[in-house]
Design an enzyme around this catalytic site. Structure first.
Site, PDB file in Angstrom:
ATOM      1  N   LEU A 205       0.787  -1.233   0.000  1.00 12.54           N
ATOM      2  CA  LEU A 205       0.000   0.000   0.000  1.00 12.54           C
ATOM      3  C   LEU A 205       0.818   1.282   0.000  1.00 12.54           C
ATOM      4  O   LEU A 205       0.253   2.358  -0.181  1.00 12.54           O
ATOM      5  CB  LEU A 205      -0.953  -0.006   1.204  1.00 12.54           C
ATOM      6  CG  LEU A 205      -1.942  -1.182   1.243  1.00 12.54           C
ATOM      7  CD1 LEU A 205      -2.887  -1.044   2.428  1.00 12.54           C
ATOM      8  CD2 LEU A 205      -2.723  -1.287  -0.058  1.00 12.54           C
ATOM      9  N   ILE A 208       5.956   3.767  -3.974  1.00 10.36           N
ATOM     10  CA  ILE A 208       7.368   3.418  -4.131  1.00 10.36           C
ATOM     11  C   ILE A 208       8.189   4.694  -4.320  1.00 10.36           C
ATOM     12  O   ILE A 208       7.901   5.499  -5.202  1.00 10.36           O
ATOM     13  CB  ILE A 208       7.571   2.480  -5.332  1.00 10.36           C
ATOM     14  CG1 ILE A 208       6.768   1.197  -5.131  1.00 10.36           C
ATOM     15  CG2 ILE A 208       9.053   2.148  -5.520  1.00 10.36           C
ATOM     16  CD1 ILE A 208       7.122   0.421  -3.889  1.00 10.36           C
ATOM     17  N   HIS A 224      -3.318  -3.903  -9.895  1.00  8.66           N
ATOM     18  CA  HIS A 224      -4.370  -3.022  -9.387  1.00  8.66           C
ATOM     19  C   HIS A 224      -5.728  -3.671  -9.647  1.00  8.66           C
ATOM     20  O   HIS A 224      -5.964  -4.197 -10.743  1.00  8.66           O
ATOM     21  CB  HIS A 224      -4.305  -1.658 -10.086  1.00  8.66           C
ATOM     22  CG  HIS A 224      -5.265  -0.657  -9.537  1.00  8.66           C
ATOM     23  ND1 HIS A 224      -5.059  -0.008  -8.339  1.00  8.66           N
ATOM     24  CD2 HIS A 224      -6.456  -0.201 -10.016  1.00  8.66           C
ATOM     25  CE1 HIS A 224      -6.072   0.808  -8.103  1.00  8.66           C
ATOM     26  NE2 HIS A 224      -6.938   0.712  -9.102  1.00  8.66           N
ATOM     27  N   GLU A 294      -6.922 -12.233 -10.310  1.00  7.99           N
ATOM     28  CA  GLU A 294      -5.563 -12.015  -9.821  1.00  7.99           C
ATOM     29  C   GLU A 294      -4.814 -13.332  -9.674  1.00  7.99           C
ATOM     30  O   GLU A 294      -3.675 -13.475 -10.141  1.00  7.99           O
ATOM     31  CB  GLU A 294      -5.599 -11.281  -8.481  1.00  7.99           C
ATOM     32  CG  GLU A 294      -6.071  -9.849  -8.574  1.00  7.99           C
ATOM     33  CD  GLU A 294      -6.234  -9.199  -7.206  1.00  7.99           C
ATOM     34  OE1 GLU A 294      -6.242  -7.952  -7.144  1.00  7.99           O
ATOM     35  OE2 GLU A 294      -6.366  -9.935  -6.193  1.00  7.99           O
TER      36      GLU A 294
END
Length: 309
Positions: A205, A208, A224, A294
């Protein structure tokens, strides 16, 4: 059609463009060389028609492939085209499934075709903040992979489920804190100490920092839970995304796997997969559909991108 090809190959838009150009250059070069060689050998008489056919066949089966690899190496796409050639050889029965790197996924032994060859391991760090279901799927998919190794789990949340997953798989965990991550050295020395080649964000979360992006250019990817560029940006994560999608009355959602740059969710898209949203769907039921996408796609895309990096 081009979008489907890009996603099938697991490459970025820019990389897809280069690959497309290489195929075009190879076809043109092969045709020109065949014409030059035919003229040089004087194969213009009808009596030489068989030799002309054999020459063209040889250029198609051998010359074309060599030229393709040459352009691939010259334009930085050797890994992609070598993988492409091996698939072609397998279809022709020349290269057995077990002899290629791709066919050896989840096999503990070194592939027979690579016996005696020292492979350079590509060490991957997975950054995660929560339960770690995506991290676990990636770890399982790459277990005993002959080239790729999940070498480190990076976590910013004590007690997160991903820590137990790492321990169960004997993978070291690096716990990080905000001050050093954003205003210090971003833990780059630790990543280098573990010889990390590639970074995968799987439910991480924090944004970067620029230093880390600079240290790993085009080697950090994220997933995402929506179809970017919609429903992305700061604060858009997890259930917040699904709530926004449902509230907007969207008819479909999905996942986006993308490179990471200096801005939230604005890096170049690598792969997208979609699911429909039914009238009775809730944010919770949509979340389950997204998790299914995912878990199905992220590990495979990670493998393709790391192998081509």
């Amino acid at each position: 059609m081009f979008k489907r090809l890009q996603q099938k190959w697991g490459v970025s838009v820019s990389q897809f463009g280069i690959i497309f150009i290489i195929f075009g250059l190879t076809g043109t070069t092969t045709a020109l060389l065949t014409g030059y060689i035919t003229a040089w050998l004087g194969m213009t008489e009808t009596a030489f028609w068989l030799w002309k056919v054999l020459l063209r066949l040889a250029m198609l089966l051998i010359g074309y492939q060599v030229i393709l690899l040459g352009y691939g190496a010259l334009l930085g796409q050797w890994a992609f085209f070598w993988k492409y050639e091996k698939k072609l050889l397998r279809k022709l029965g020349v290269w057995s499934l077990e002899s290629g790197v791709e066919g050896a996924v989840n096999k503990p032994q070194t592939p027979p075709g690579l016996a005696g060859t020292k492979l350079q391991t590509k060490q991957v760090a997975i950054f995660a903040s929560g339960a770690g279901s995506n991290a676990e799927k990636i770890i399982q998919h790459l277990k005993n992979h002959p080239v790729i190794k999940v070498a480190l789990i990076v976590c910013n949340k004590p007690g997160a489920g991903v820590i137990a997953i790492a321990e169960n798989n004997q993978i070291p965990v690096l716990m990080i804190e905000r001050e050093r991550f954003f205003r210090g050295d971003s833990y780059i020395p630790e990543l280098k100490a573990h010889a990390i080649h590639f970074v995968v964000l799987a439910g991480f979360l924090w944004k970067i920092p620029d230093a880390l992006i600079t240290a790993y250019p085009n080697k950090i990817i994220n997933i995402h839970p929506a179809l970017l560029p919609n429903y992305g940006g700061k604060g858009m994560y997890g259930m917040k995304v699904h709530e926004a999608v449902i509230a907007a009355g969207e008819k479909e959602s999905g996942i986006t796997i993308h490179y990471v740059n200096e801005h939230f969710d604005e890096g170049e898209t690598i792969f997208q997969a979609k699911c429909t949203i039914d009238a009775q769907d809730t944010p919770e039921s949509l979340a389950q559909k997204i998790h299914t996408l995912e878990h199905r796609h992220f590990p495979e895309v990670v493998e393709r991108i790391v192998m081509n990096s």
